[in-house]
Design a protein around this motif. Structure first.
Motif, short mmCIF file in Angstrom:
data_model
loop_
_atom_site.label_atom_id
_atom_site.label_comp_id
_atom_site.label_asym_id
_atom_site.label_seq_id
_atom_site.Cartn_x
_atom_site.Cartn_y
_atom_site.Cartn_z
N ASP A 26 -50.93 58.33 10.72
CA ASP A 26 -49.96 57.21 10.54
C ASP A 26 -50.64 56.68 9.14
O ASP A 26 -51.61 55.99 9.39
N PRO A 27 -50.05 56.87 7.83
CA PRO A 27 -50.40 55.94 6.62
C PRO A 27 -50.44 54.43 6.65
O PRO A 27 -51.21 53.77 6.07
N TRP A 28 -49.41 54.05 7.60
CA TRP A 28 -49.48 52.52 7.78
C TRP A 28 -49.51 52.21 9.35
O TRP A 28 -48.46 51.93 9.83
N PRO A 29 -50.39 52.03 9.94
CA PRO A 29 -50.66 51.98 11.46
C PRO A 29 -50.36 50.46 11.36
O PRO A 29 -50.54 49.53 10.53
N PRO A 30 -49.95 50.02 12.68
CA PRO A 30 -49.54 48.40 12.83
C PRO A 30 -50.70 47.53 12.87
O PRO A 30 -51.85 48.06 12.98
N GLU A 31 -50.45 46.29 12.40
CA GLU A 31 -51.53 45.36 12.19
C GLU A 31 -52.29 45.37 13.43
O GLU A 31 -51.74 45.08 14.58
N LYS A 32 -53.60 45.13 13.53
CA LYS A 32 -54.40 44.64 14.80
C LYS A 32 -54.27 43.41 15.21
O LYS A 32 -54.01 42.29 14.40
N THR A 33 -54.15 42.95 16.43
CA THR A 33 -54.07 41.59 17.01
C THR A 33 -55.13 40.82 16.68
O THR A 33 -56.39 41.32 16.54
N GLU A 34 -54.98 39.57 16.44
CA GLU A 34 -55.96 38.51 16.12
C GLU A 34 -57.06 38.32 17.41
O GLU A 34 -56.56 38.20 18.38
N ARG A 35 -58.42 38.55 17.16
CA ARG A 35 -59.21 38.26 18.11
C ARG A 35 -60.03 36.81 18.10
O ARG A 35 -61.10 36.61 17.49
N PRO A 36 -59.57 35.84 18.60
CA PRO A 36 -59.99 34.26 18.43
C PRO A 36 -61.57 34.42 18.98
O PRO A 36 -62.30 33.63 18.49
N TRP A 37 -61.91 35.35 20.35
CA TRP A 37 -63.30 35.16 20.47
C TRP A 37 -64.43 35.39 19.35
O TRP A 37 -65.34 35.02 19.71
N ALA A 38 -64.17 36.35 18.74
CA ALA A 38 -64.92 36.70 17.63
C ALA A 38 -65.32 35.44 16.61
O ALA A 38 -66.41 35.10 16.55
N ARG A 39 -64.30 34.75 16.32
CA ARG A 39 -64.55 33.44 15.54
C ARG A 39 -65.33 32.37 16.29
O ARG A 39 -66.30 31.85 15.68
N TRP A 40 -64.99 32.24 17.72
CA TRP A 40 -65.81 31.22 18.56
C TRP A 40 -67.27 31.77 18.71
O TRP A 40 -68.08 31.06 18.57
N ALA A 41 -67.27 32.97 18.81
CA ALA A 41 -68.63 33.75 19.13
C ALA A 41 -69.59 33.34 17.71
O ALA A 41 -70.85 32.93 17.83
N LEU A 42 -69.00 33.62 16.62
CA LEU A 42 -69.82 33.52 15.34
C LEU A 42 -70.05 31.85 14.99
O LEU A 42 -70.97 31.56 14.60
N GLY A 43 -69.13 31.01 15.38
CA GLY A 43 -69.18 29.81 15.40
C GLY A 43 -70.31 28.94 16.25
O GLY A 43 -71.35 28.16 15.74
N SER A 44 -70.24 29.61 17.39
CA SER A 44 -71.43 29.23 18.35
C SER A 44 -72.65 29.53 17.91
O SER A 44 -73.83 28.78 17.90
N PHE A 45 -72.83 30.80 17.60
CA PHE A 45 -73.93 31.39 16.91
C PHE A 45 -74.69 30.40 15.65
O PHE A 45 -75.94 30.07 15.59
N MET A 46 -73.81 30.15 14.77
CA MET A 46 -74.03 29.48 13.56
C MET A 46 -74.45 28.10 14.11
O MET A 46 -75.52 27.44 13.48
N ILE A 47 -73.81 27.27 15.19
CA ILE A 47 -74.22 25.92 15.42
C ILE A 47 -75.59 25.89 16.31
O ILE A 47 -76.50 25.02 15.80
N VAL A 48 -75.89 27.30 16.98
CA VAL A 48 -77.23 27.31 17.55
C VAL A 48 -78.43 27.24 16.34
O VAL A 48 -79.44 26.82 16.58
N LEU A 49 -78.14 28.08 15.29
CA LEU A 49 -79.12 28.50 14.31
C LEU A 49 -79.22 27.03 13.73
O LEU A 49 -80.63 26.87 13.17
#
Length: 64
Positions: A26-49
């Motif tokens: 499929d040359p144009w696959p459907p867009e992937k759904t947004e994963r908010p947990w990744a943003r939260w995980a990265l933000g939490s990691f940055m806060i800890v650092l």
């Protein structure tokens, strides 16, 4: 082979799309759904650092 005109370029693109669809790609696959947990995980990691770095700096000035 480089296309000399816009029409040739579009024909090459159409041929590539037909070939991909024939192979089951499929040359144009459907867009992937947004994963908010990744943003939260990265933000939490940055806060800890940041807290770790700040606590190290502040601990230099504390005499226990």
């Amino acid at each position: 082979m480089a296309a000399q005109s816009m029409e040739e370029e579009l024909q090459e693109l159409a041929a590539l799309v037909r070939e991909a669809e024939a192979l089951g790609i499929d040359p144009w696959p459907p867009e992937k759904t947004e994963r908010p947990w990744a943003r939260w995980a990265l933000g939490s990691f940055m806060i800890v650092l940041m807290l770790s770095a700040v606590s190290k700096v502040l601990f230099r000035f504390v005499t226990v």
